[in-house]
Motif scaffolding. Structure first.
Motif, mmCIF file in Angstrom:
data_model
loop_
_atom_site.group_PDB
_atom_site.id
_atom_site.type_symbol
_atom_site.label_atom_id
_atom_site.label_comp_id
_atom_site.label_asym_id
_atom_site.label_seq_id
_atom_site.Cartn_x
_atom_site.Cartn_y
_atom_site.Cartn_z
ATOM 1 N N LEU A 12 0.820 -1.211 0.000
ATOM 2 C CA LEU A 12 0.000 0.000 0.000
ATOM 3 C C LEU A 12 0.854 1.262 0.000
ATOM 4 N N LEU A 13 1.997 1.204 0.683
ATOM 5 C CA LEU A 13 2.825 2.389 0.860
ATOM 6 C C LEU A 13 3.806 2.613 -0.277
ATOM 7 N N ASP A 14 4.167 1.552 -0.994
ATOM 8 C CA ASP A 14 5.181 1.664 -2.036
ATOM 9 C C ASP A 14 4.783 2.692 -3.101
ATOM 10 N N GLY A 15 5.731 3.570 -3.423
ATOM 11 C CA GLY A 15 5.513 4.557 -4.463
ATOM 12 C C GLY A 15 4.728 5.772 -4.030
ATOM 13 N N ARG A 16 4.305 5.818 -2.758
ATOM 14 C CA ARG A 16 3.541 6.960 -2.272
ATOM 15 C C ARG A 16 4.488 8.048 -1.783
ATOM 16 N N ARG A 17 4.186 9.294 -2.120
ATOM 17 C CA ARG A 17 4.961 10.426 -1.638
ATOM 18 C C ARG A 17 4.271 10.957 -0.400
ATOM 19 N N LEU A 18 4.745 10.562 0.775
ATOM 20 C CA LEU A 18 4.106 10.919 2.036
ATOM 21 C C LEU A 18 4.794 12.114 2.680
ATOM 22 N N SER A 19 3.993 12.965 3.303
ATOM 23 C CA SER A 19 4.548 14.065 4.082
ATOM 24 C C SER A 19 5.104 13.506 5.387
ATOM 25 N N PRO A 20 5.922 14.301 6.117
ATOM 26 C CA PRO A 20 6.425 13.815 7.413
ATOM 27 C C PRO A 20 5.316 13.405 8.377
ATOM 28 N N VAL A 21 4.188 14.153 8.391
ATOM 29 C CA VAL A 21 3.075 13.792 9.270
ATOM 30 C C VAL A 21 2.491 12.445 8.853
ATOM 31 N N GLN A 22 2.324 12.250 7.553
ATOM 32 C CA GLN A 22 1.783 10.984 7.066
ATOM 33 C C GLN A 22 2.732 9.829 7.339
ATOM 34 N N ARG A 23 4.022 10.096 7.323
ATOM 35 C CA ARG A 23 4.986 9.032 7.625
ATOM 36 C C ARG A 23 4.901 8.613 9.090
ATOM 37 N N ARG A 24 4.571 9.552 9.966
ATOM 38 C CA ARG A 24 4.389 9.193 11.375
ATOM 39 C C ARG A 24 3.241 8.191 11.512
ATOM 40 N N SER A 41 -10.304 6.655 14.010
ATOM 41 C CA SER A 41 -9.358 7.623 13.462
ATOM 42 C C SER A 41 -8.869 8.586 14.542
ATOM 43 N N VAL A 42 -9.751 8.930 15.482
ATOM 44 C CA VAL A 42 -9.344 9.815 16.582
ATOM 45 C C VAL A 42 -8.319 9.124 17.465
ATOM 46 N N GLU A 43 -8.558 7.852 17.783
ATOM 47 C CA GLU A 43 -7.621 7.106 18.624
ATOM 48 C C GLU A 43 -6.277 6.911 17.924
ATOM 49 N N LEU A 44 -6.325 6.601 16.626
ATOM 50 C CA LEU A 44 -5.076 6.438 15.881
ATOM 51 C C LEU A 44 -4.294 7.747 15.847
ATOM 52 N N ALA A 45 -5.005 8.854 15.660
ATOM 53 C CA ALA A 45 -4.347 10.163 15.645
ATOM 54 C C ALA A 45 -3.642 10.425 16.975
ATOM 55 N N GLN A 52 -6.609 14.311 13.786
ATOM 56 C CA GLN A 52 -7.549 13.380 13.158
ATOM 57 C C GLN A 52 -7.701 13.633 11.655
ATOM 58 N N PRO A 53 -7.767 14.901 11.196
ATOM 59 C CA PRO A 53 -7.825 15.116 9.738
ATOM 60 C C PRO A 53 -6.608 14.570 9.000
ATOM 61 N N SER A 54 -5.455 14.535 9.673
ATOM 62 C CA SER A 54 -4.263 13.981 9.037
ATOM 63 C C SER A 54 -4.429 12.493 8.760
ATOM 64 N N VAL A 55 -5.113 11.798 9.670
ATOM 65 C CA VAL A 55 -5.375 10.371 9.460
ATOM 66 C C VAL A 55 -6.277 10.176 8.247
ATOM 67 N N THR A 56 -7.297 11.019 8.135
ATOM 68 C CA THR A 56 -8.203 10.927 6.986
ATOM 69 C C THR A 56 -7.457 11.195 5.684
ATOM 70 N N ARG A 57 -6.615 12.245 5.674
ATOM 71 C CA ARG A 57 -5.861 12.563 4.460
ATOM 72 C C ARG A 57 -4.892 11.437 4.113
ATOM 73 N N PHE A 58 -4.302 10.805 5.138
ATOM 74 C CA PHE A 58 -3.394 9.683 4.918
ATOM 75 C C PHE A 58 -4.127 8.547 4.202
ATOM 76 N N ALA A 59 -5.330 8.210 4.673
ATOM 77 C CA ALA A 59 -6.103 7.146 4.037
ATOM 78 C C ALA A 59 -6.432 7.491 2.591
ATOM 79 N N MET A 60 -6.754 8.755 2.349
ATOM 80 C CA MET A 60 -7.095 9.177 0.988
ATOM 81 C C MET A 60 -5.881 9.130 0.062
ATOM 82 N N VAL A 61 -4.686 9.455 0.593
ATOM 83 C CA VAL A 61 -3.461 9.359 -0.205
ATOM 84 C C VAL A 61 -3.235 7.924 -0.659
ATOM 85 N N LEU A 62 -3.639 6.960 0.185
ATOM 86 C CA LEU A 62 -3.472 5.548 -0.166
ATOM 87 C C LEU A 62 -4.587 5.036 -1.082
ATOM 88 N N GLY A 63 -5.527 5.922 -1.429
ATOM 89 C CA GLY A 63 -6.557 5.550 -2.383
ATOM 90 C C GLY A 63 -7.885 5.142 -1.782
#
Length: 278
Positions: A12-24, A41-45, A52-63
């Protein structure tokens, strides 16, 4: 099974350009996937130390449409699996493995790079401005440090704004024909704008970057390591040192004279500890 769901997450992660926050977030999932698939998502954040919005954006980056869909896709990788052993070591090993692959890519492509021709051009231009802003400053500084040993006038430009433009203009006015630019992600807009200005002034641009389509006359592109929170630059560094080597080979008598002069100076001043070849 632990290796299996690590591998599934890597796909899932291969080839994705993640920001530092998304890499965390990616690192937390890598280390705690067996727990994360049951978190909101709140607990994961909270666990990953992000919003929490960063978690949502992370999921969207992965498709995925959102985190619930990502969590649902990850659950089959874990359920019935064993606990991950030594996750931090696994993460670091993966990052180093990525850098080894990046270096292998550069090795395989060496013949395609115009190192000899570019080395001759850079050795002949005086002065030689070297540009590197933000994260690219480190590699630009290293390149300039060694290039100064063999070239009579290397001008390092690591500050943006009008100071960068002034430096490029002064170098061009003094006779510079080329500028070496290190431009690594994340790419500063002012660096690209300054290089466009440099070309308008008549400077030819050689770029050390990770983008093969970077707008420069000569592009030396090498992939960066993106498995840790911040990028690592082993492959671009190797390519930069190969360019210094090409510059040295282009003017062997000058290189020898300058290196011998430098050694005499450091011996006289006691710059380095005895026996230190640096």
């Amino acid at each position: 099974m632990a290796d299996g769901y690590h591998g599934g997450l890597s796909v899932l992660l291969d080839g994705r350009r993640l920001s530092p926050v998304q890499r965390r977030i990616a690192h937390y999932l890598t280390e705690h996937l067996d727990e994360a698939i049951f978190l909101s998502s709140v607990e994961l954040a909270e666990r990953a130390g992000v919003s929490q919005p960063s978690v949502t954006r992370f999921a969207m980056v992965l498709g995925f449409a959102g985190y619930p869909e990502l969590r649902q896709a990850l659950r089959p990788l874990v359920l019935g699996g064993a606990e991950v052993a030594q996750p931090q070591e696994s993460l670091l090993r993966g990052a180093i493995d990525c850098e080894i692959r990046n270096l292998a890519i550069v090795r395989e492509r060496l013949a395609a790079f115009p190192l000899k021709e570019l080395g001759e051009q850079l050795a002949a231009t005086e002065p030689l401005p070297v540009v590197g802003l933000r994260v690219s400053c480190g590699l630009a500084t290293t390149f300039a440090y060694y290039a100064r040993r063999i070239h009579p006038d290397v001008r390092l430009l690591t500050h943006g704004g009008s100071e960068l433009v002034d430096g490029l203009h002064a170098a061009r006015r003094a006779g510079a024909e080329w500028v070496v630019a290190v431009v690594l992600p994340r790419y500063p807009a002012e660096a690209v704008q300054a290089l466009e200005y440099a070309e308008k002034m008549g400077l030819r641009v050689a770029a050390i970057t990770d983008k093969s389509d970077f707008p420069a006359e000569v592009v030396l592109d090498a992939p960066v390591g993106d498995r840790l929170v911040f990028d690592s630059h082993a492959a671009p560094l190797a390519l930069a040192m190969a360019l210094v080597e090409a510059m040295a080979d282009a003017a062997p008598l000058r290189t020898q004279a300058r290196l011998e002069e430098y050694e005499r100076m450091t011996d006289e001043t006691g710059t380095f500890l005895p026996g230190d070849p640096a």
